[in-house]
Design an enzyme around this catalytic site. Structure first.
Site, short mmCIF file in Angstrom:
data_model
loop_
_atom_site.label_atom_id
_atom_site.label_comp_id
_atom_site.label_asym_id
_atom_site.label_seq_id
_atom_site.Cartn_x
_atom_site.Cartn_y
_atom_site.Cartn_z
N GLY A 5 28.00 71.13 123.01
CA GLY A 5 27.73 70.16 121.94
C GLY A 5 27.19 68.86 122.50
O GLY A 5 27.03 68.71 123.72
N ASP A 43 31.65 77.66 124.15
CA ASP A 43 30.99 77.27 122.89
C ASP A 43 30.57 78.54 122.15
O ASP A 43 30.26 79.55 122.77
CB ASP A 43 29.75 76.40 123.17
CG ASP A 43 29.48 75.40 122.06
OD1 ASP A 43 29.56 74.19 122.32
OD2 ASP A 43 29.19 75.84 120.92
N GLY A 84 26.62 73.72 118.64
CA GLY A 84 26.17 73.41 120.01
C GLY A 84 24.87 74.14 120.32
O GLY A 84 24.40 74.97 119.53
N SER A 132 34.02 71.47 117.48
CA SER A 132 34.10 71.28 116.03
C SER A 132 32.74 70.83 115.50
O SER A 132 32.07 70.03 116.15
CB SER A 132 35.12 70.19 115.65
OG SER A 132 35.14 70.02 114.23
N LYS A 140 39.56 75.83 110.85
CA LYS A 140 40.14 76.73 111.86
C LYS A 140 40.08 76.12 113.27
O LYS A 140 41.04 76.20 114.02
CB LYS A 140 39.37 78.06 111.87
CG LYS A 140 39.82 79.04 110.81
CD LYS A 140 39.18 80.37 111.13
CE LYS A 140 39.38 81.35 109.99
NZ LYS A 140 38.53 82.53 110.15
N ALA A 186 39.69 65.64 121.26
CA ALA A 186 38.67 64.79 120.67
C ALA A 186 39.03 64.62 119.20
O ALA A 186 38.69 65.45 118.36
CB ALA A 186 37.29 65.43 120.81
N TYR A 211 37.40 68.40 107.57
CA TYR A 211 37.30 67.80 108.91
C TYR A 211 38.45 66.84 109.15
O TYR A 211 39.15 66.94 110.16
CB TYR A 211 35.97 67.07 109.02
CG TYR A 211 35.67 66.47 110.38
CD1 TYR A 211 35.47 67.28 111.50
CD2 TYR A 211 35.57 65.09 110.55
CE1 TYR A 211 35.17 66.74 112.74
CE2 TYR A 211 35.27 64.54 111.79
CZ TYR A 211 35.07 65.36 112.88
OH TYR A 211 34.77 64.81 114.11
N TYR A 250 53.27 69.81 120.83
CA TYR A 250 53.29 70.46 122.15
C TYR A 250 53.81 69.51 123.22
O TYR A 250 54.47 69.93 124.17
CB TYR A 250 51.90 70.99 122.52
CG TYR A 250 51.69 72.42 122.05
CD1 TYR A 250 51.57 72.72 120.70
CD2 TYR A 250 51.63 73.46 122.96
CE1 TYR A 250 51.38 74.02 120.27
CE2 TYR A 250 51.45 74.78 122.54
CZ TYR A 250 51.31 75.05 121.20
OH TYR A 250 51.14 76.35 120.77
#
Ligand code: UDP
Length: 314
Positions: free
Chosen positions: A15, A36, A41, A80, A96, A119, A150, A164
């Site tokens: 990307g 990717d 991308g 993304s 997803k 990111a 988004y 996590y």
């Protein structure tokens, strides 16, 4: 490949920002594996890196699981769709990759004992009611609007990173990236900078949505990547804004691009998209203090460099 070099896995490595990040990681002595699926991308973005023995590329969809042999020191999640028209036309994939894709990249980081970096985005602040936006602001997001796929995916991604970190003690970072531009943005990406530059170069009208009084603050990609690496080295698990606080209206941006391009294009107003944020400017006090980072490339200097790239591809 020298095995002693730390290895970074970059999702979304083909990307716009991902490819610049791969380049900088190689420059600082990392081995890099870019992943990717080419939804947004492009293989062209990696052309210059292909011959580097420390660089590897795999075409894969990280939502289906990530199976990688060998050591991994850094897992950087940049996959993304990122422009409003792109995520509007791929809403399920966008959801997803922000949720399942983030979980899979965190799983990779956990399995390999790697540092994870997300990111994230200024879109977590939605159409902000606080200006400029500090990291402590929780945002004003419409979950069911066209940007919801988004914005909510990235908010969920941040929650995943924190979970996590708290549950499995994964070493995590969250960078909230504000509007960024530079070489390798796609001409058809649909965002303001690529649209205006392509239109100015072609002598077509620049399409300003609404009256153009909405604001954005634009960061040049080299400054951003320097900030990302500083976050990797010196950051902690809490989000940090990365962006350039130099704020302009969209109308001013269009006029500046016309001037820099020496173009005769006019400005044409179009409907403002639903939920388009009215103002956006990062508060970067935290980034300055924690990372010792701030942007160095001024607005016109950066736009000039991006314009040079667009002249070569439009
Ligand atoms: N915009 C515009 N004309 C265009 C593309 C975008 O006026 O051709 C506006 C858009 O409505 C928004 C701003 O420019 O107010 C920045 O849009 P962009 O898509 O670059 O990024 P966003 O910050 O909205 O994610």
């Amino acid at each position: 490949m020298a095995a002693s070099k730390p290895r970074a896995v970059v999702s979304g490595g083909a990307g716009f920002i991902g490819s610049h990040l791969c380049e900088s990681l190689l420059d600082r002595g990392c081995r890099v594996l870019a992943l990717d699926n080419f939804i947004t991308g492009s293989a062209d973005n990696l052309k210059a890196l292909r011959s580097n023995p420390d660089f590897e590329f795999r075409r894969m969809d990280i939502n289906h699981g990530i199976f990688i042999g060998g050591d991994v020191r850094y897992a950087l999640h940049f996959a993304s769709p990122a422009s409003p028209p792109q995520y509007d036309s791929n809403p399920i994939h966008t959801l997803k990759v922000g949720t399942v894709g983030t979980m899979n990249m965190l799983g990779l980081a956990r399995a390999k004992n790697a540092t994870f970096l997300l990111a994230s985005t200024s879109e977590v602040y939605g159409d902000p009611l606080v200006h400029p936006q500090p990291e402590s602001y929780w945002g004003n997001v419409n979950p069911i609007g066209p940007r919801g796929c988004y914005d909510e995916a990235k908010r969920c991604a941040e929650a995943f990173a924190m979970a996590y970190q708290r549950t499995h003690q994964v070493d995590t970072r969250i960078v909230r990236i504000f509007n960024t531009h530079g070489p390798r943005m796609q001409v058809s990406d649909g965002r303001a900078v690529p649209n205006f530059m392509a239109q100015a170069i072609r002598g077509e009208p620049l399409t300003v949505y609404g009256d153009g009084s909405q604001t954005r603050s634009l960061c040049f990609v080299s400054d951003l990547v320097r900030g990302i690496l500083a976050a990797l080295d010196k950051g902690d698990e809490l989000p940090v804004n990365l962006g350039n606080p130099e704020e302009v209206t969209v109308l001013e941006l269009a006029q500046t691009i016309i001037r820099l391009a020496g173009s005769k294009s006019r400005i044409e107003h179009r409907d403002l998209p639903v939920d388009d944020p009215k103002q956006r400017r990062p508060d970067i006090a935290h980034a300055k203090e924690l990372l010792g980072w701030q942007p160095e490339v001024g607005l016109e200097d950066g736009l000039g460099r991006t314009l040079e790239y667009f002249r070569s591809v439009v």
